[in-house]
Design an enzyme around this catalytic site. Sequence first.
Site, short mmCIF file in Angstrom:
data_model
loop_
_atom_site.label_atom_id
_atom_site.label_comp_id
_atom_site.label_asym_id
_atom_site.label_seq_id
_atom_site.Cartn_x
_atom_site.Cartn_y
_atom_site.Cartn_z
N THR A 1 -0.41 4.65 1.29
CA THR A 1 -0.61 5.47 2.46
C THR A 1 -0.21 4.85 3.62
O THR A 1 -0.67 3.82 3.97
CB THR A 1 -2.00 5.96 2.64
OG1 THR A 1 -2.37 6.64 1.31
CG2 THR A 1 -2.22 7.11 3.65
N ASP B 1 -4.96 -2.96 4.97
CA ASP B 1 -5.59 -2.36 6.12
C ASP B 1 -6.75 -2.36 6.23
O ASP B 1 -7.47 -2.79 7.35
CB ASP B 1 -4.85 -1.18 6.32
CG ASP B 1 -5.25 -0.12 5.06
OD1 ASP B 1 -5.91 -0.57 4.01
OD2 ASP B 1 -4.72 1.08 5.19
N ASP C 1 0.94 -1.11 -0.11
CA ASP C 1 0.03 -0.18 0.03
C ASP C 1 0.93 1.24 0.08
O ASP C 1 2.04 1.26 0.28
CB ASP C 1 -0.75 0.19 1.23
CG ASP C 1 -2.18 -0.69 1.28
OD1 ASP C 1 -2.32 -1.28 0.21
OD2 ASP C 1 -2.45 -1.11 2.33
#
Length: 1108
Positions: A409, A729, A407
């Site tokens: 972020t 997440d 990912d």
Amino acid sequence: MGDMANNSVAYSGVKNSVKESNHGDFGISLEELRALMELRSTDAVHKIQECYGDVYAICTRLKTSPNEACGAVTVGEEEEEGETGWIEGAAILLSVVCVVLVTAFNDWSKEKQFRGLQSRIEQEQKFTVIRGGQVIQIPVADIIVGDIAQVKYGDLLPADGVLIQGNDLKIDESSLTGESDQVKKTLDKDPMLLSGTHVMEGSGRMVVTAVGVNSQTGIIFTLLGAGGDDEEKEKEKKDKKSKKQDGAVENRNKAKAQDGAAMEMQPLKSEDGGDGDERDKKRANMPKKEKSVLQGKLTKLAVQIGKAGLLMSAITVIILILYFVIDTFWVQKRPWLAECTPIYIQYFVKFFIIGVTVLVVAVPEGLPLAVTISLAYSVKKMMKDNNLVRHLDACETMGNATAICSDKTGTLTMNRMTVVQAFVSEKHYKKIPDPDAIPEKTLAHLLTGISVNCAYTSKILPPEKEGGLPRHVGNKTECALLGLLLDLKQDYQDVRNEIPEEALYKVYTFNSVRKSMSTVLKNSDGSFRIFSKGASEIVLKKCFKILSANGEPKAFRPRDRDDIIKTVIEPMASEGLRTICLAFRDFPVGEPEPDWDNENDIVTGLTCIAVVGIEDPVRPEVPDAIKKCQRAGITVRMVTGDNINTARAIASKCGILNPGEDFICLEGKDFNRRIRNEKGEIEQERIDKIWPKLRVLARSSPTDKHTLVKGIIDSTVSEQRQVVAVTGDGTNDGPALKKADVGFAMGIAGTDVAKEASDIILTDDNFTSIVKAVMWGRNVYDSISKFLQFQLTVNVVAVIVAFTGACITQDSPLKAVQMLWVNLIMDTLASLALATEPPTESLLLRKPYGRNKPLISRTMMKNILGHAVYQLVVVFTLLFAGEKIFDIDSGRNAPLHAPPSEHYTIVFNTFVMMQLFNEINARKIHGERNVFEGIFNNAIFCIIVLGTFIVQIIIVQFGGKPFSCSELTIEHWLWSIFLGMGTLLWGQLISTIPTSRLKFLKEAGHGTQKEEIPEEEFSEDVEEIDHAERELRRGQILWFRGLNRIQTQMDVVNAFQSGSTIQGALRRQPSIASQHHDVTNISTPTHVVFSSTTASTTVGCECVFLSA
């Protein structure tokens, strides 16, 4: 006397003494024999003649014969042997207990760590409430009825409440109602806010009215919990009622209880939809959860070693028995006497024990312990590197990782939006300007505009730990703007204290349509001022003026706007910055109050204050970490939901994309278009054309991530199957995390579902922790290889020594208990010493080993065989010439229960010393010369080597009969140590021989090839299934199949007898592929044939169904 002497040599195992407790059974007592044996030469002859007549008379009294030597077996010596016999059993038991306890403790501590992290994460889930006039954040669990809670865009409501004050508040209640439409909340129409719902727009405050099990979400959970048992009971009742009507239900439930055999029982056309056969095919095609790479290689190697050991031990036993039989009955021509059978049996048992000793030595029992210790140690240390390992095998699988899909972020970036560039006072600053460089009026507008036109729930708090970063609370973009004020040495809190939230005249909250937020202030003179902020291209279009270099407004024409877009906004966007325009407008006192509901008329004619560029900065350590990954042969791909420009810019900053490289960046929709055919189906060949060059996948959905991961794993383009690690997440990342070889969930930002689907949890959400996991994974692999190199050298030498010694001297030079010390204790300690080597950066300088790379490389094989040659030469020299070298009595051909000899003790001690120094050699497996490098970094290794040496001194000097050791002199000890140290010098000699020259060397411990896995191994479950379990399931399936057929036949017969329909009987026909040949098509039965001779005989009834 001469005859007796010869016989004692020929039968090296005859016992010549008895215990006092048994003297009543014999014609001579222990004291008499002892007195006799103290005499020498002629005195002894006189004594024998005087007391017993001759030697034969003594033999008769001892119930033995000088020719057959049968009566020499005595109970007394067996008891003495029994006194030390417990040591072997105890040693084996101790090692088993050790392995079990280490594994159990490791599992317990891992679970405890996981629970600790969960509770820590739960405590970190906080919500903003007002208590004692102070706005504070408290853990969700601490919210109580009566609390005033602040709600804002993006919140998940933790409790039920009633709205007190709201600004354009819209809620997504789909989690409770299933309706996707957003519900507008106002004081007069719908003020009820429910737990579990999401705030989609606006902000507000509510009073909490229900928490926990009494909230709406809590009530549903309670119903689910309580309803489960009731449903089970109802089901049981229904099953009992329908037992006679339709036994298939019962069969299906039974089958489910029998762990998955149920799928064989499904009806051909089930209510669940879809053809049963199709479902079976789908299940058959489901990928089996493979064993971990290391596990597969170790299993294969253990089987190979086991077979070799079994062969050697069998050959040893056969040779010993043949040697004994030929020598006794052929060469010496002795007859088999019935009374001598016990002594022969004892010999055969002794040979069998030697064979078992060879087998025990050949099989590396320390291997499972080494694996367990290495993984347990790594998992414990990885926790300090922010990796919480949930599944042990994930640890070593990471060592073989070839691709990481990460990912953006929070993982590659800091997840802290920051203003990094600004266009203010007609000047473009690449860094935040000094406050003195900005006109005072402009600065005042900036301060007020940002302070009041950001949600009051967004704020920057002091760091929790000293030296840490300030905490951002609320909207990330707004926190970036507040951070800009702090960088300009301004205090936004003073403005907010002066203008509280209640004093705001009107707020147009941010939403995805207007892409801006505006706040109206009423001044003391009755005039109004509106501050607006939002996406620069939208807000700039509404600006007719701009603040000049001296802070005064000046005209802002379309041409000026185009210039700013070209020279400021586009360059910022190309660097991956999000551009925000800040503006304001004054409504003079004289004008009538505008219609505040007509937003288009209000938010226009603005004056631009500044344009700022915001980014989520790349973590400082990430570019270096990605370089390490690339050097280590691992491809890093970024999979993000952000736009492609930002994603590309961040990828360039991280080092995922480098100038001049032929790599591609795709958006999700473009990726989907390229991998699907005309029918919209995903094709592996199409994915294979894309993934090798793909580095950035932007605007991607969780489904795209899963498709990419599956495509890379299933690909056959590269020589070796790719081992893929994935970070995630969100709840939607669950499938991708599950599919990946190693799934990393975020400990801070991750949802519970993501954590549950993951193998490792990153407690700091940082990419560098993944690189640490790679290092530890490779270290585990190397630790096992180091241990194998050491273990197999010991095994090869011990097996050959035991085998050769047994065949030449009819006895193993290394006794069983000594073997156990070498084999169990030293291996256990060696596994602890070599498996706890800390990882070094050098591990990241090589490519991943891959699935097919053998555990034992040719270099390791060279080391194993090279050291084995040295050790065998030394041991055999000592064994066959040791008595001459050291001028001591020979230990060869000693009687069966003779006391320990100095000769064999030197052999044993030198052997152990060689292993001890070879343990240092085993620290390097790639042919490195400096075996001492970093030795003091591993305290456990130093302690174990020193401890083993001390224990060896105790065993040799004080072990005595239990360990078959005799005390050694200082000179003998120095020779043992000197010969042991020789392995270090020999190791240097081995290193100089190029491995490439030794063509005859073979590798061992390859991974399982795909074609080696039998088709039936691909089971309907995604879990690992061993052979025994598979056989059991096959038996269960056949049993249910047979039971089903009998019941079907009986139902058909009963149907005919009662004249009722036979459709019920058909319903139970199984749907498995094997029966598909029997029943090709079922429709209305048109033809029935009885195989019995009379209609009344119903047992052999057979139905043939023809197509209508």
